[in-house]
Design a protein around this motif. Structure first.
Motif, PDB file in Angstrom:
ATOM      1  N   ILE A  78       0.873  -1.163   0.000  1.00 48.70           N
ATOM      2  CA  ILE A  78       0.000   0.000   0.000  1.00 48.70           C
ATOM      3  C   ILE A  78       0.916   1.220   0.000  1.00 48.70           C
ATOM      4  O   ILE A  78       1.513   1.571   1.017  1.00 48.70           O
ATOM      5  N   TYR A  79       1.065   1.846  -1.147  1.00 43.52           N
ATOM      6  CA  TYR A  79       2.090   2.871  -1.315  1.00 43.52           C
ATOM      7  C   TYR A  79       1.881   4.076  -0.407  1.00 43.52           C
ATOM      8  O   TYR A  79       2.836   4.725   0.019  1.00 43.52           O
ATOM      9  N   ASN A  80       0.640   4.389  -0.093  1.00 48.27           N
ATOM     10  CA  ASN A  80       0.363   5.587   0.704  1.00 48.27           C
ATOM     11  C   ASN A  80      -0.150   5.249   2.098  1.00 48.27           C
ATOM     12  O   ASN A  80      -0.895   6.025   2.695  1.00 48.27           O
ATOM     13  N   TYR A  81       0.257   4.100   2.639  1.00 45.58           N
ATOM     14  CA  TYR A  81      -0.309   3.685   3.925  1.00 45.58           C
ATOM     15  C   TYR A  81       0.027   4.657   5.053  1.00 45.58           C
ATOM     16  O   TYR A  81      -0.777   4.869   5.967  1.00 45.58           O
ATOM     17  N   GLN A  82       1.208   5.274   4.994  1.00 42.47           N
ATOM     18  CA  GLN A  82       1.573   6.205   6.062  1.00 42.47           C
ATOM     19  C   GLN A  82       0.684   7.444   6.068  1.00 42.47           C
ATOM     20  O   GLN A  82       0.482   8.071   7.105  1.00 42.47           O
ATOM     21  N   GLU A  83       0.144   7.805   4.915  1.00 37.75           N
ATOM     22  CA  GLU A  83      -0.780   8.939   4.844  1.00 37.75           C
ATOM     23  C   GLU A  83      -2.171   8.551   5.341  1.00 37.75           C
ATOM     24  O   GLU A  83      -2.902   9.395   5.883  1.00 37.75           O
ATOM     25  N   LEU A  84      -2.547   7.281   5.160  1.00 36.51           N
ATOM     26  CA  LEU A  84      -3.888   6.845   5.551  1.00 36.51           C
ATOM     27  C   LEU A  84      -4.008   6.562   7.047  1.00 36.51           C
ATOM     28  O   LEU A  84      -5.114   6.658   7.598  1.00 36.51           O
ATOM     29  N   VAL A  85      -2.912   6.208   7.703  1.00 37.98           N
ATOM     30  CA  VAL A  85      -2.983   5.862   9.128  1.00 37.98           C
ATOM     31  C   VAL A  85      -3.585   6.983   9.971  1.00 37.98           C
ATOM     32  O   VAL A  85      -4.547   6.759  10.725  1.00 37.98           O
ATOM     33  N   PRO A  86      -3.084   8.232   9.915  1.00 40.25           N
ATOM     34  CA  PRO A  86      -3.689   9.276  10.757  1.00 40.25           C
ATOM     35  C   PRO A  86      -5.144   9.557  10.407  1.00 40.25           C
ATOM     36  O   PRO A  86      -5.945   9.877  11.292  1.00 40.25           O
ATOM     37  N   GLU A  87      -5.510   9.414   9.140  1.00 40.73           N
ATOM     38  CA  GLU A  87      -6.897   9.623   8.747  1.00 40.73           C
ATOM     39  C   GLU A  87      -7.803   8.565   9.378  1.00 40.73           C
ATOM     40  O   GLU A  87      -8.896   8.868   9.882  1.00 40.73           O
ATOM     41  N   LEU A  88      -7.351   7.325   9.373  1.00 38.11           N
ATOM     42  CA  LEU A  88      -8.139   6.240   9.963  1.00 38.11           C
ATOM     43  C   LEU A  88      -8.146   6.326  11.490  1.00 38.11           C
ATOM     44  O   LEU A  88      -9.144   6.006  12.137  1.00 38.11           O
ATOM     45  N   GLU A  89      -7.050   6.761  12.076  1.00 36.34           N
ATOM     46  CA  GLU A  89      -7.023   6.956  13.533  1.00 36.34           C
ATOM     47  C   GLU A  89      -8.007   8.032  13.947  1.00 36.34           C
ATOM     48  O   GLU A  89      -8.667   7.923  14.991  1.00 36.34           O
ATOM     49  N   ALA A  90      -8.148   9.076  13.125  1.00 39.45           N
ATOM     50  CA  ALA A  90      -9.102  10.138  13.428  1.00 39.45           C
ATOM     51  C   ALA A  90     -10.536   9.634  13.376  1.00 39.45           C
ATOM     52  O   ALA A  90     -11.434  10.215  14.010  1.00 39.45           O
ATOM     53  N   LEU A  91     -10.748   8.541  12.639  1.00 41.01           N
ATOM     54  CA  LEU A  91     -12.079   7.923  12.573  1.00 41.01           C
ATOM     55  C   LEU A  91     -12.308   6.937  13.719  1.00 41.01           C
ATOM     56  O   LEU A  91     -13.364   6.291  13.779  1.00 41.01           O
ATOM     57  N   GLY A  92     -11.314   6.805  14.593  1.00 42.07           N
ATOM     58  CA  GLY A  92     -11.479   5.968  15.773  1.00 42.07           C
ATOM     59  C   GLY A  92     -10.786   4.626  15.737  1.00 42.07           C
ATOM     60  O   GLY A  92     -10.891   3.846  16.692  1.00 42.07           O
ATOM     61  N   HIS A  93     -10.079   4.323  14.671  1.00 40.68           N
ATOM     62  CA  HIS A  93      -9.417   3.025  14.574  1.00 40.68           C
ATOM     63  C   HIS A  93      -8.121   3.018  15.383  1.00 40.68           C
ATOM     64  O   HIS A  93      -7.421   4.029  15.478  1.00 40.68           O
ATOM     65  N   VAL A  94      -7.813   1.853  15.942  1.00 39.41           N
ATOM     66  CA  VAL A  94      -6.611   1.674  16.754  1.00 39.41           C
ATOM     67  C   VAL A  94      -5.677   0.720  16.018  1.00 39.41           C
ATOM     68  O   VAL A  94      -6.062  -0.400  15.678  1.00 39.41           O
ATOM     69  N   PHE A  95      -4.458   1.189  15.764  1.00 41.33           N
ATOM     70  CA  PHE A  95      -3.474   0.373  15.067  1.00 41.33           C
ATOM     71  C   PHE A  95      -2.575  -0.332  16.077  1.00 41.33           C
ATOM     72  O   PHE A  95      -2.100   0.273  17.045  1.00 41.33           O
ATOM     73  N   HIS A  96      -2.324  -1.611  15.818  1.00 40.54           N
ATOM     74  CA  HIS A  96      -1.467  -2.401  16.701  1.00 40.54           C
ATOM     75  C   HIS A  96      -0.148  -2.778  16.037  1.00 40.54           C
ATOM     76  O   HIS A  96       0.696  -3.406  16.679  1.00 40.54           O
ATOM     77  N   THR A  97       0.028  -2.414  14.774  1.00 38.76           N
ATOM     78  CA  THR A  97       1.268  -2.712  14.062  1.00 38.76           C
ATOM     79  C   THR A  97       1.683  -1.472  13.278  1.00 38.76           C
ATOM     80  O   THR A  97       0.942  -0.489  13.209  1.00 38.76           O
ATOM     81  N   ARG A  98       2.857  -1.567  12.668  1.00 34.72           N
ATOM     82  CA  ARG A  98       3.302  -0.533  11.718  1.00 34.72           C
ATOM     83  C   ARG A  98       3.277  -1.077  10.295  1.00 34.72           C
ATOM     84  O   ARG A  98       3.903  -0.536   9.394  1.00 34.72           O
ATOM     85  N   SER A  99       2.536  -2.142  10.094  1.00 37.63           N
ATOM     86  CA  SER A  99       2.459  -2.780   8.786  1.00 37.63           C
ATOM     87  C   SER A  99       1.460  -2.068   7.885  1.00 37.63           C
ATOM     88  O   SER A  99       0.390  -1.640   8.328  1.00 37.63           O
ATOM     89  N   ASP A 100       1.798  -1.966   6.601  1.00 39.35           N
ATOM     90  CA  ASP A 100       0.847  -1.371   5.653  1.00 39.35           C
ATOM     91  C   ASP A 100      -0.400  -2.232   5.509  1.00 39.35           C
ATOM     92  O   ASP A 100      -1.474  -1.730   5.160  1.00 39.35           O
ATOM     93  N   THR A 101      -0.310  -3.531   5.823  1.00 38.82           N
ATOM     94  CA  THR A 101      -1.456  -4.427   5.691  1.00 38.82           C
ATOM     95  C   THR A 101      -2.595  -4.035   6.629  1.00 38.82           C
ATOM     96  O   THR A 101      -3.774  -4.172   6.271  1.00 38.82           O
ATOM     97  N   GLU A 102      -2.276  -3.535   7.824  1.00 37.07           N
ATOM     98  CA  GLU A 102      -3.330  -3.218   8.781  1.00 37.07           C
ATOM     99  C   GLU A 102      -4.232  -2.098   8.271  1.00 37.07           C
ATOM    100  O   GLU A 102      -5.410  -2.006   8.664  1.00 37.07           O
ATOM    101  N   VAL A 103      -3.700  -1.263   7.397  1.00 36.34           N
ATOM    102  CA  VAL A 103      -4.523  -0.207   6.807  1.00 36.34           C
ATOM    103  C   VAL A 103      -5.725  -0.819   6.078  1.00 36.34           C
ATOM    104  O   VAL A 103      -6.819  -0.240   6.077  1.00 36.34           O
ATOM    105  N   ILE A 104      -5.556  -1.991   5.496  1.00 35.37           N
ATOM    106  CA  ILE A 104      -6.617  -2.584   4.680  1.00 35.37           C
ATOM    107  C   ILE A 104      -7.842  -2.905   5.525  1.00 35.37           C
ATOM    108  O   ILE A 104      -8.979  -2.594   5.140  1.00 35.37           O
ATOM    109  N   VAL A 105      -7.646  -3.542   6.691  1.00 31.74           N
ATOM    110  CA  VAL A 105      -8.809  -3.950   7.484  1.00 31.74           C
ATOM    111  C   VAL A 105      -9.567  -2.733   8.011  1.00 31.74           C
ATOM    112  O   VAL A 105     -10.799  -2.710   8.022  1.00 31.74           O
TER     113      VAL A 105
END
Length: 318
Positions: A78-105
């Protein structure tokens, strides 16, 4: 890269045999020797073998969302996963890894099938030098002003995190086995497969003898082996001794340093005449190395010369 496997019941929710799924996953061990796991629920079975590149400690798959209701196995980037992480966190999602794969779920939870529209496509690149260009642009300004000797130049990714670290491990830590994982990434890059299919001859960029003796292998040759098959000629393009290391030179110095750095093995030189040649290298910095080799091949009668590289050093203006 990694390996994925799956079984799906399109008509119902029957239970799949765990042993069968485990055997399927074991068959692809060579695709991901670092670790592997399977996941089963009624109607679906997923398997994954991992070659660790991003998030070496916590990126195990199958990977799940916060409550385990969404699972994924994934091989890709996922080429832009680092850009999507803060956007998804703002929607309430909690990340447990630094993997680009977690962005998908998490993206699936928030955006459903539309999530794929949020994942960036491979960067558009100049057809002649593989530098990043705006969407819809075929050639960068520099190549329009001074066309390089390459018919086409293709790069899988930018020479940046995490790939710079991966390539350092490949080249400088004596681990040629990385080529088995990196070559499929290069092959899956848009237009690389048809370029290889159209080639008559594939040549790796050679190392100088002292560097080859120090490293123990030529990384360009190791990348080219699984890509080229019978088209590979490992000893046609050779490097003359006595030239300074390219990494220590500016572009103008690199061009002068490489003006007579290559030669063709006399017994094989005729094999490039009239042929479509593809050069393979691991990293393209200024293009001086590939251009010097391409000019020599064109002087020897090659019909055209293209290049494929794993990583391209970005423009300082990017």
């Amino acid at each position: 890269m990694c390996g994925i496997a799956g079984l799906f019941d399109t008509r119902g929710r029957r239970d799949f045999d765990r042993g069968l799924m485990q055997r399927l996953n074991d068959i692809q061990f060579h695709r991901g020797p670092d670790e592997g796991d399977i996941y089963l629920e009624p109607g679906v079975a997923l398997g994954h073998r991992r070659l660790s590149i991003i998030d070496l400690s916590t990126g195990q798959q199958p990977l799940f969302n916060e409550d385990g209701s969404v699972a994924v196995v994934f091989n890709g980037e996922i080429y832009n996963y680092q850009e999507l992480v803060p956007e998804l966190e703002a929607l309430g999602h909690v990340f447990h890894t630094r993997s680009d794969t977690e962005v998908i779920v998490h993206a699936w939870e928030s955006w459903g099938e539309a999530c794929v529209q949020r994942f960036a496509q491979p960067r558009p690149r100049c057809h002649s030098c593989a530098l990043a260009v705006p969407e819809g642009v075929r050639q960068c300004g520099a190549c329009l002003l001074q066309p390089p000797p390459l018919h086409r130049c293709l790069a899988a990714l930018d020479y940046a995190y995490p790939w710079a670290d991966v390539l350092a491990a490949f080249k400088f830590q004596g681990d040629p086995g990385w080529a088995r994982a990196l070559a499929p990434l290069l092959r899956s890059t848009p237009w690389v497969e048809p370029t290889l299919e159209a080639a008559d001859v594939v040549l790796p960029i050679p190392l100088a003898t002292p560097r080859l003796r120090e490293r123990g292998f030529n990384q360009a040759l190791e990348l080219a082996r699984p890509l080229a098959g019978a088209k590979l000629q490992a000893h046609t393009l050779l490097r003359l001794p006595g030239h300074a290391q390219q990494s220590r030179l500016a572009r103008s110095e690199r061009l002068h340093n490489l003006s007579q750095a290559f030669w063709l093995e006399p017994r094989h030189a005729a094999s490039v005449a009239g042929q479509r040649v593809v050069l393979v290298d691991d990293v393209m910095t200024t293009g001086a190395t590939l251009h010097a080799a391409a000019r020599l091949l064109l002087q020897a009668g090659a019909a055209q010369v293209s290049a494929i590289v794993l990583a391209r050093t970005p423009s300082p203006h990017d």
